[in-house]
Design a protein around this motif. Structure first.
Motif, PDB file in Angstrom:
ATOM      1  N   ILE A   5       0.846  -1.188   0.000  1.00 40.01           N
ATOM      2  CA  ILE A   5       0.000   0.000   0.000  1.00 40.01           C
ATOM      3  C   ILE A   5       0.880   1.235   0.000  1.00 40.01           C
ATOM      4  N   ARG A   6       0.614   2.138  -0.933  1.00 38.21           N
ATOM      5  CA  ARG A   6       1.383   3.380  -0.987  1.00 38.21           C
ATOM      6  C   ARG A   6       0.683   4.420  -0.127  1.00 38.21           C
ATOM      7  N   ILE A   7       1.332   4.816   0.950  1.00 39.38           N
ATOM      8  CA  ILE A   7       0.749   5.788   1.864  1.00 39.38           C
ATOM      9  C   ILE A   7       0.818   7.180   1.277  1.00 39.38           C
ATOM     10  N   HIS A   8       1.977   7.530   0.722  1.00 36.92           N
ATOM     11  CA  HIS A   8       2.142   8.860   0.145  1.00 36.92           C
ATOM     12  C   HIS A   8       3.306   8.825  -0.837  1.00 36.92           C
ATOM     13  N   LYS A  26      10.058   9.821  -8.143  1.00 39.56           N
ATOM     14  CA  LYS A  26       9.091   9.916  -7.060  1.00 39.56           C
ATOM     15  C   LYS A  26       9.571   9.128  -5.850  1.00 39.56           C
ATOM     16  N   LEU A  27       9.485   9.779  -4.708  1.00 42.89           N
ATOM     17  CA  LEU A  27       9.783   9.139  -3.436  1.00 42.89           C
ATOM     18  C   LEU A  27       8.465   8.645  -2.841  1.00 42.89           C
ATOM     19  N   SER A  28       8.377   7.350  -2.574  1.00 41.55           N
ATOM     20  CA  SER A  28       7.135   6.749  -2.089  1.00 41.55           C
ATOM     21  C   SER A  28       7.338   6.151  -0.704  1.00 41.55           C
ATOM     22  N   LEU A  29       6.268   6.211   0.081  1.00 41.08           N
ATOM     23  CA  LEU A  29       6.269   5.640   1.430  1.00 41.08           C
ATOM     24  C   LEU A  29       5.222   4.548   1.503  1.00 41.08           C
ATOM     25  N   PRO A  31       3.882   1.105   4.237  1.00 40.85           N
ATOM     26  CA  PRO A  31       3.901   0.843   5.681  1.00 40.85           C
ATOM     27  C   PRO A  31       5.226   0.333   6.227  1.00 40.85           C
ATOM     28  N   VAL A  32       6.083  -0.254   5.370  1.00 45.66           N
ATOM     29  CA  VAL A  32       7.317  -0.851   5.893  1.00 45.66           C
ATOM     30  C   VAL A  32       8.575  -0.374   5.186  1.00 45.66           C
ATOM     31  N   SER A  33       8.470   0.486   4.172  1.00 43.40           N
ATOM     32  CA  SER A  33       9.670   0.845   3.425  1.00 43.40           C
ATOM     33  C   SER A  33       9.535   2.211   2.763  1.00 43.40           C
ATOM     34  N   ILE A  34      10.701   2.726   2.322  1.00 43.66           N
ATOM     35  CA  ILE A  34      10.798   3.952   1.525  1.00 43.66           C
ATOM     36  C   ILE A  34      11.364   3.568   0.169  1.00 43.66           C
ATOM     37  N   LYS A  35      10.714   4.031  -0.903  1.00 45.09           N
ATOM     38  CA  LYS A  35      11.142   3.668  -2.251  1.00 45.09           C
ATOM     39  C   LYS A  35      11.295   4.910  -3.119  1.00 45.09           C
ATOM     40  N   PHE A  36      12.246   4.841  -4.054  1.00 40.08           N
ATOM     41  CA  PHE A  36      12.401   5.900  -5.054  1.00 40.08           C
ATOM     42  C   PHE A  36      12.431   5.258  -6.430  1.00 40.08           C
ATOM     43  N   THR A  37      11.589   5.776  -7.322  1.00 40.87           N
ATOM     44  CA  THR A  37      11.482   5.260  -8.684  1.00 40.87           C
ATOM     45  C   THR A  37      11.809   6.374  -9.665  1.00 40.87           C
ATOM     46  N   ALA A  38      12.699   6.094 -10.613  1.00 39.50           N
ATOM     47  CA  ALA A  38      13.072   7.082 -11.618  1.00 39.50           C
ATOM     48  C   ALA A  38      11.931   7.305 -12.601  1.00 39.50           C
ATOM     49  N   ASP A  39      11.757   8.558 -13.025  1.00 39.63           N
ATOM     50  CA  ASP A  39      10.655   8.885 -13.945  1.00 39.63           C
ATOM     51  C   ASP A  39      10.903   8.333 -15.343  1.00 39.63           C
ATOM     52  N   VAL A  92       6.444  13.496   7.737  1.00 38.26           N
ATOM     53  CA  VAL A  92       5.728  12.250   7.456  1.00 38.26           C
ATOM     54  C   VAL A  92       6.661  11.047   7.560  1.00 38.26           C
ATOM     55  N   LEU A  93       7.848  11.145   6.943  1.00 40.62           N
ATOM     56  CA  LEU A  93       8.780  10.021   6.987  1.00 40.62           C
ATOM     57  C   LEU A  93       9.238   9.734   8.423  1.00 40.62           C
ATOM     58  N   GLU A  94       9.546  10.778   9.180  1.00 42.77           N
ATOM     59  CA  GLU A  94      10.003  10.572  10.552  1.00 42.77           C
ATOM     60  C   GLU A  94       8.913   9.944  11.413  1.00 42.77           C
ATOM     61  N   HIS A  95       7.657  10.364  11.186  1.00 43.54           N
ATOM     62  CA  HIS A  95       6.547   9.800  11.963  1.00 43.54           C
ATOM     63  C   HIS A  95       6.442   8.291  11.749  1.00 43.54           C
TER      64      HIS A  95
END
Length: 416
Positions: A5-8, A26-29, A31-39, A92-95
Motif C-alpha cells: 500500500i502506498r501511503i504517500h 518519485k519518493l514513495s512511502l 507501511p514498511v519501506s521507503i522507495k524511489f522510482t526514476a521517472d 511524514v517520513l520521521e513519523h
C-alpha cells in the motif's frame, strides 16, 4: 495490512552516486519501506526498509541545498527538490519511521508457515476483543453522561420545589390576615442547596490517543500533533499539546477515509469556508473502527480505502462473522479430531502432523480469548439494559419537569 500500500508519494530528485548525477522521480512511502522510482526508466533505485533505517535528517551543504538524507546501514541517500516542501516530507517520513521502531523488532515480519493459520485466527480474535473493549469504554462513558443528565434533572426538580414554595409565599403572603403562615417570613426559610452537576467534559474519559501528521484545510504545511478520541467528539492538538480544534460529535459532517492511514474530518458552514483537517498516522488503522462505531453514518470510504472497508461493508461485521466461524471450527476440530478424518484422506503424514499441531496448540488460546469475548459481551449487554432503564427514567423526569415548568409559568402569569 498489505505491505505494498502506498501511503504517500512526492516528486523529488535523488542523487545517484554511481553516475554522479541527480535523477528525477518519485519518493514513495509504504507501511514498511521507503522507495524511489526514476521517472524516465521506471527503475527502482531505492528500496529501504523502515526497520533498517538508522537516521532521517534534514541537511544542506555548499553543493546541495535543502536536502533530506536517509541513512541505511552506512549508506546515505540524498533527496532534494522535494514537493510541496522538505519539512512536510520529513515530518511524514520521521513519523512512520518512529512508529515502526516503537512497534518492536518483530513488526511486519511474517508468521511461520506451520502456525500461520492459528496465529492469524488468534490475531483476528485479539482485534475483535480490542474493538469490543473500545465499545465497552464508549458505553461506559455514555452511561456516565446519562448519570450526569439524571443529576441535572434532579437539580431541576429541586429548583422547581423551591419555586413552588416561593410562589406559594407570593400567592399567600405572611402579612395577609387570612394567611395560615402569619408568623413565617420568607427570610426564615432557606432552601437546601443541591450540589451542581459536574461538567461531563471534565470527567470524560479518553478512548484513544495517537500521534498524527496534521494538515489544516488547503495548507501545504503538514505538522506533527495528536488526535484524541472522546465519547463526545474529537480533539486535535499540536506537538506542544495545545488544542487546535475540538469537534463535537454533532459538529462533524463527514469523515473521509482516503487510505487505511489517512482520513479527513470536515465541518461545513454556510457563507464561510469549511473547517477541515487531514490526518495521517501509522496507527490510523486502530482508530478507523472506533470512528466507524461513533460516526457510522458520516463515514465515507474512498476508492483507495475500499479494501480496508470490505468493499463498502462494515469491517466489524465481516470480521466478526469470519472470526466466530473460523474459531468455532478450529476449536471443534481440537475437541473432536475424529470429525476431520474424512478430510484427512490423501494427506501425507507431515501435513497431518502440522495440521494437528496447529489445532492442538492454538485451540487452548482461542478458547481463552473466546471466554473473554463472552464475558465482555455479557457485560456490554448488562450495561445496555441499565442504560435503557436510565433512558426511561430520563424520559419520565423530563415529562415531569415540563409539566412543573408549565404549571409554575401559569401561576406567575396570574401573579402579574
Amino acid at each position: 495490512m498489505n505491505e505494498d500500500i502506498r501511503i504517500h508519494s512526492w516528486p523529488c530528485s535523488y542523487y545517484l552516486d554511481t553516475a554522479k548525477q541527480w535523477i528525477s522521480g518519485k519518493l514513495s512511502l509504504t507501511p514498511v519501506s521507503i522507495k524511489f522510482t526514476a521517472d524516465k526508466t521506471g527503475e527502482l533505485l531505492v528500496d529501504s526498509r523502515l526497520s533498517g533505517i538508522s537516521q532521517i535528517k534534514k541537511e544542506s551543504s555548499h553543493l546541495i541545498f535543502s536536502s533530506l538524507t536517509v541513512l541505511e546501514k552506512g549508506t546515505k541517500h540524498w533527496f532534494s527538490s522535494l514537493h510541496p516542501n522538505r519539512n512536510v516530507v520529513f515530518n511524514v517520513l520521521e513519523h512512520f519511521w518512529r512508529e515502526q521502531l516503537l512497534s518492536g523488532p518483530g513488526a511486519g515480519a511474517g508468521a511461520p508457515l506451520e502456525s500461520s493459520k492459528g496465529k492469524e485466527l488468534t490475531g483476528m480474535l485479539e482485534g475483535s476483543q480490542k474493538r469490543l473493549e473500545d465499545t465497552a469504554k464508549v458505553l461506559h462513558s455514555q452511561g456516565e453522561q446519562f448519570d450526569n443528565i439524571m443529576r441535572g434533572l434532579h437539580k431541576i426538580e429541586g429548583d422547581m420545589d423551591v419555586a413552588d414554595r416561593l410562589l406559594t409565599e407570593l400567592e399567600s403572603p405572611s402579612w395577609w390576615p387570612f394567611s395560615s403562615k402569619l408568623w413565617k417570613t420568607p427570610l426564615e426559610w432557606k432552601p437546601k442547596e443541591t450540589p451542581a452537576a459536574p461538567d461531563p467534559k471534565d470527567q470524560e474519559g479518553i478512548l484513544l490517543r495517537i500521534p498524527v501528521i496534521i494538515t489544516h484545510r488547503t495548507d501545504s504545511n503538514a505538522k506533527p500533533g495528536k488526535l484524541t478520541l472522546l465519547p463526545s467528539g474529537l480533539e486535535i492538538r499540536d506537538c506542544n499539546s495545545q488544542l487546535l480544534h475540538r469537534f463535537e460529535s454533532r459538529d462533524v459532517d463527514d469523515i473521509r477515509v482516503h487510505t487505511p492511514y489517512e482520513i479527513s474530518v470536515r465541518q461545513r458552514f454556510i457563507g464561510k469556508p469549511d473547517n477541515s483537517f487531514r490526518l495521517l498516522s501509522a496507527r490510523m488503522p486502530e482508530v478507523i473502527p472506533v470512528l466507524e462505531m461513533q460516526f457510522s453514518r458520516k463515514m465515507q470510504f474512498l476508492e483507495d480505502a475500499l479494501g480496508f472497508a470490505g468493499a463498502g461493508k462494515s469491517p466489524q461485521a465481516d470480521l466478526g462473522t469470519s472470526i466466530w466461524q473460523a474459531a468455532s471450527g478450529i476449536v471443534g476440530a481440537a475437541l473432536n479430531p475424529g470429525a476431520l478424518a474424512g478430510s484427512r484422506e490423501g494427506m501425507d503424514t507431515e501435513q497431518l502432523q502440522q495440521q494437528e499441531k496447529v489445532s492442538q496448540e492454538e485451540a487452548k488460546e482461542l478458547r481463552q480469548i473466546l471466554k473473554k469475548l463472552k464475558g465482555l459481551a455479557l457485560e456490554t449487554e448488562a450495561e445496555l439494559e441499565r442504560q435503557d432503564e436510565a433512558l426511561d427514567s430520563i424520559s419520565s423526569s423530563v415529562d415531569r419537569a415540563t409539566l412543573n415548568i408549565d404549571r409554575q409559568n401559569r401561576r406567575m402569569r396570574r401573579l402579574t
